[in-house]
Structure formats: C-alpha cells, structure tokens
Design a protein around this motif. Structure first.
Motif, short mmCIF file in Angstrom:
data_model
loop_
_atom_site.label_atom_id
_atom_site.label_comp_id
_atom_site.label_asym_id
_atom_site.label_seq_id
_atom_site.Cartn_x
_atom_site.Cartn_y
_atom_site.Cartn_z
N SER A 1 0.79 -1.27 -0.05
CA SER A 1 -0.02 -0.12 -0.11
C SER A 1 0.82 1.28 -0.02
N GLN A 2 2.01 1.28 0.91
CA GLN A 2 2.82 2.49 0.83
C GLN A 2 3.50 2.56 -0.24
N PHE A 3 4.03 1.44 -0.95
CA PHE A 3 4.40 1.54 -2.22
C PHE A 3 3.74 2.05 -3.33
N ARG A 4 2.56 1.75 -3.30
CA ARG A 4 1.63 2.18 -4.43
C ARG A 4 1.25 3.64 -4.35
N LYS A 5 1.33 4.14 -3.08
CA LYS A 5 1.04 5.57 -2.59
C LYS A 5 2.34 6.36 -3.20
N PHE A 6 3.47 5.84 -2.98
CA PHE A 6 4.93 6.24 -3.33
C PHE A 6 4.89 6.49 -4.87
N GLN A 7 4.36 5.37 -5.65
CA GLN A 7 4.47 5.20 -7.01
C GLN A 7 3.50 6.49 -7.62
N LYS A 8 2.13 6.51 -6.94
CA LYS A 8 1.27 7.51 -7.46
C LYS A 8 1.63 8.87 -7.35
N LYS A 9 2.32 9.28 -6.13
CA LYS A 9 2.74 10.50 -5.76
C LYS A 9 3.81 10.88 -6.70
N LYS A 10 4.78 10.03 -6.99
CA LYS A 10 6.00 10.24 -8.12
C LYS A 10 5.24 10.50 -9.59
N ARG A 11 4.21 9.70 -9.95
CA ARG A 11 3.58 9.93 -11.16
C ARG A 11 2.98 11.33 -11.02
N ASP A 12 2.36 11.56 -10.27
CA ASP A 12 1.71 12.70 -10.13
C ASP A 12 2.84 14.20 -10.16
N ASP A 13 3.84 13.88 -9.49
CA ASP A 13 4.86 15.08 -9.56
C ASP A 13 5.57 15.21 -10.75
N ASP A 14 5.59 13.90 -11.56
CA ASP A 14 6.11 14.20 -12.92
C ASP A 14 5.26 14.83 -13.97
N LYS A 15 4.08 14.67 -13.73
CA LYS A 15 3.20 15.43 -14.56
C LYS A 15 3.02 16.91 -14.23
N SER A 16 3.40 17.28 -13.13
CA SER A 16 3.45 18.82 -12.65
C SER A 16 4.41 19.57 -13.53
#
Length: 64
Positions: free
Chosen positions: A49-64
């Motif tokens: 769960s924590q890894f998935r949250k990290f990956q999602k945050k990483k993807r969202d930061d890349d889009k910004s």
C-alpha cells in the motif's frame, strides 16, 4: 555558482566492494518466515500500500 552534490544513493556510500561483500555474509543463512502467518500477510499488504502511494505521488509529481 553553487556546486552540485552527488545523488543520495552514492553520496553516503564509501564502502569498498570487499566491505560490501563482507556485510552480505553477516546475514544468517536460515531465516524462517511463515508466509501463511496473518502478521506476514498484514505486513505485506501495508508495504504494498505504501509503495503504491509512493508510485502514485511520483507519477503525479512528474506530470506537474
């Protein structure tokens, strides 16, 4: 001008390969983890769960 520092992964790692190999041998060879234990399952779900949250945050930061 400011100097660029090394990445975090390599900046703090000053061990030689011989030292790293020696540290790997310190791990006990026979460790027993009961993969069917409820605690193990709960820990795995938490880590995933924590890894998935990290990956999602990483993807969202890349889009910004």
């Amino acid at each position: 001008m400011s100097e660029r520092q090394g990445s975090g992964a390599t900046a703090g790692n000053n061990k030689t390969s011989a030292e790293q190999d020696a540290s790997k041998t310190d791990v006990p060879e026979d460790f027993d983890i009961d993969m069917d234990a409820p605690e193990t399952e709960k820990a795995a779900v938490t880590i995933q769960s924590q890894f998935r949250k990290f990956q999602k945050k990483k993807r969202d930061d890349d889009k910004s």
